[in-house]
Design a protein around this motif. Sequence first.
Motif, short mmCIF file in Angstrom:
data_model
loop_
_atom_site.label_atom_id
_atom_site.label_comp_id
_atom_site.label_asym_id
_atom_site.label_seq_id
_atom_site.Cartn_x
_atom_site.Cartn_y
_atom_site.Cartn_z
N UNK A 102 20.63 -80.61 14.09
CA UNK A 102 19.90 -79.59 14.83
C UNK A 102 19.46 -78.48 13.89
N UNK A 103 18.35 -77.88 14.21
CA UNK A 103 17.89 -76.72 13.44
C UNK A 103 17.63 -75.57 14.40
N UNK A 110 16.15 -76.95 17.74
CA UNK A 110 15.52 -78.26 17.84
C UNK A 110 16.49 -79.37 17.51
N UNK A 111 16.28 -80.47 18.22
CA UNK A 111 16.94 -81.71 17.82
C UNK A 111 16.09 -82.21 16.67
N UNK A 112 16.66 -82.30 15.48
CA UNK A 112 15.84 -82.59 14.31
C UNK A 112 15.62 -84.09 14.12
N UNK A 113 16.63 -84.75 13.64
CA UNK A 113 16.49 -86.18 13.32
C UNK A 113 17.68 -86.95 13.87
N UNK A 142 12.31 -83.69 16.44
CA UNK A 142 11.67 -82.38 16.37
C UNK A 142 11.32 -81.84 17.75
N UNK A 143 12.31 -81.84 18.59
CA UNK A 143 12.10 -81.42 19.97
C UNK A 143 12.72 -80.05 20.19
N UNK A 207 9.11 -86.91 22.37
CA UNK A 207 8.06 -86.64 21.40
C UNK A 207 8.58 -86.94 20.00
N UNK A 208 7.87 -87.70 19.29
CA UNK A 208 8.35 -88.02 17.96
C UNK A 208 7.18 -88.27 17.06
#
Length: 272
Positions: A102-103, A110-113, A142-143, A207-208
């Motif tokens: 997460x970032x 955001x949920x990163x990767x 990246x949500x 979304x990706x």
Amino acid sequence: MVFFRLSPVPGSGLVLLCLVLGAVSSYSLELNLTNSEKNICLYAKWQMNFRIRYETTSKNYKFVTISDLANATYNGSICGDDQNGPKIVVQFGSVFSWVVNFTKDVSTYSIDIISFSYDTSDNTTFPDAKEKGIFTVYNPVAFGIPLNDIFRCSSMSTLEKNDVVQYYWDVHVQAFVQNGTVSTKEFLCDKDKTSTTAVPTVHTTVPSTTMPTPKEKPEVGSYSVNNGNGTCLLATMGLQLNITQEKLKNVLLTLTSTFLFLLQWVWPWASL
Ligand SMILES: *[C@@H]1O[C@H](CO)[C@@H](O)[C@H](O)[C@H]1NC(C)=O
Ligand SMILES: *[C@@H]1O[C@H](CO)[C@@H](O)[C@H](O)[C@H]1NC(C)=O
Ligand SMILES: *[C@@H]1O[C@H](CO)[C@@H](O)[C@H](O)[C@H]1NC(C)=O
Ligand SMILES: *[C@@H]1O[C@H](CO)[C@@H](O)[C@H](O)[C@H]1NC(C)=O
Ligand SMILES: *[C@@H]1O[C@H](CO)[C@@H](O)[C@H](O)[C@H]1NC(C)=O
Ligand SMILES: *[C@@H]1O[C@H](CO)[C@@H](O)[C@H](O)[C@H]1NC(C)=O
Ligand SMILES: *[C@@H]1O[C@H](CO)[C@@H](O)[C@H](O)[C@H]1NC(C)=O
Ligand SMILES: *[C@@H]1O[C@H](CO)[C@@H](O)[C@H](O)[C@H]1NC(C)=O
């Protein structure tokens, strides 16, 4: 520190399928990560499973479905610090590991990767695998979610990359929890917003930035649903339905989501 709980979940299509075949295997994963002050920094509860395609020595493709996460461990999950955000690391069996990180931004996190690794050299899970070794797929998500909101998505989300399809549903997650108190303010995914009824809709795509995978043709091969140390469904499929994608889609849309979910396991291409 990681606190976690596993609860068998009744009612999902897979459970239904496995019940019919005499084994139960669907678990909801839940964990609280706490920081050095013993405050919760991250809360997550979700369900997931995976379908992996691999090539065999006889040049066929086999499918393995991983759904029993009963013995999941969370080693490596951390709250993070100023430099590194929090991440959830889940190991199940000796063959699989799953990581999400997460970032944080000014007003969102955001949920990163999401990355998922599997080891095809395990010949009980991947019998006759042509290529043996550890494979990892990275799915940039990246949500973004508003800070201090808990993200909820009951609907099914699907991530597809290379030979792996990942299914997520019944997701609750909040990273960067403030003051150790998990928020009651929910941020819903679009699919949950649009479904006015409680019936979850199937196949939201998170979304990706991943490339869309080309539509697979129906593949002939063996399909198995793995429940950890056993297999609750094993079938060899050589059937091709003479129905156009469009027609198929319409037919599918009229079915209930549970049945749809079930269908995916029986006819994995039906959902594409
Ligand atoms: C995590 O924390 C929440 C909120 O405090 C609590 O309701 C839940 O039971 C906890 N779960 C686990 C597995 O510790
Ligand atoms: C997780 O950590 C515990 C304790 O540190 C250890 O006993 C266990 O073997 C670890 N599990 C994995 C899968 O690394
Ligand atoms: C998340 O993990 C991926 C690889 O697993 C890494 O490339 C990326 O930099 C990480 N992001 C953060 C914010 O730590
Ligand atoms: C699986 O691998 C082990 C060790 O690599 C080997 O001893 C065993 O014969 C293999 N089993 C099968 C069925 O190939
Ligand atoms: C956390 O605590 C601080 C100080 O007590 C307060 O100002 C802030 O509003 C709290 N944040 C949340 C999200 O409750
Ligand atoms: C889970 O772990 C227990 C204890 O280590 C073991 O007996 C059991 O077979 C494992 N179950 C699965 C599905 O791996
Ligand atoms: C897995 O194997 C263990 C030990 O053989 C058994 O106790 C357990 O019930 C099995 N679990 C499943 C889900 O089949
Ligand atoms: C599939 O159906 C269409 C019309 O319904 C027919 O023209 C076509 O020959 C069929 N294909 C096969 C392989 O049976």
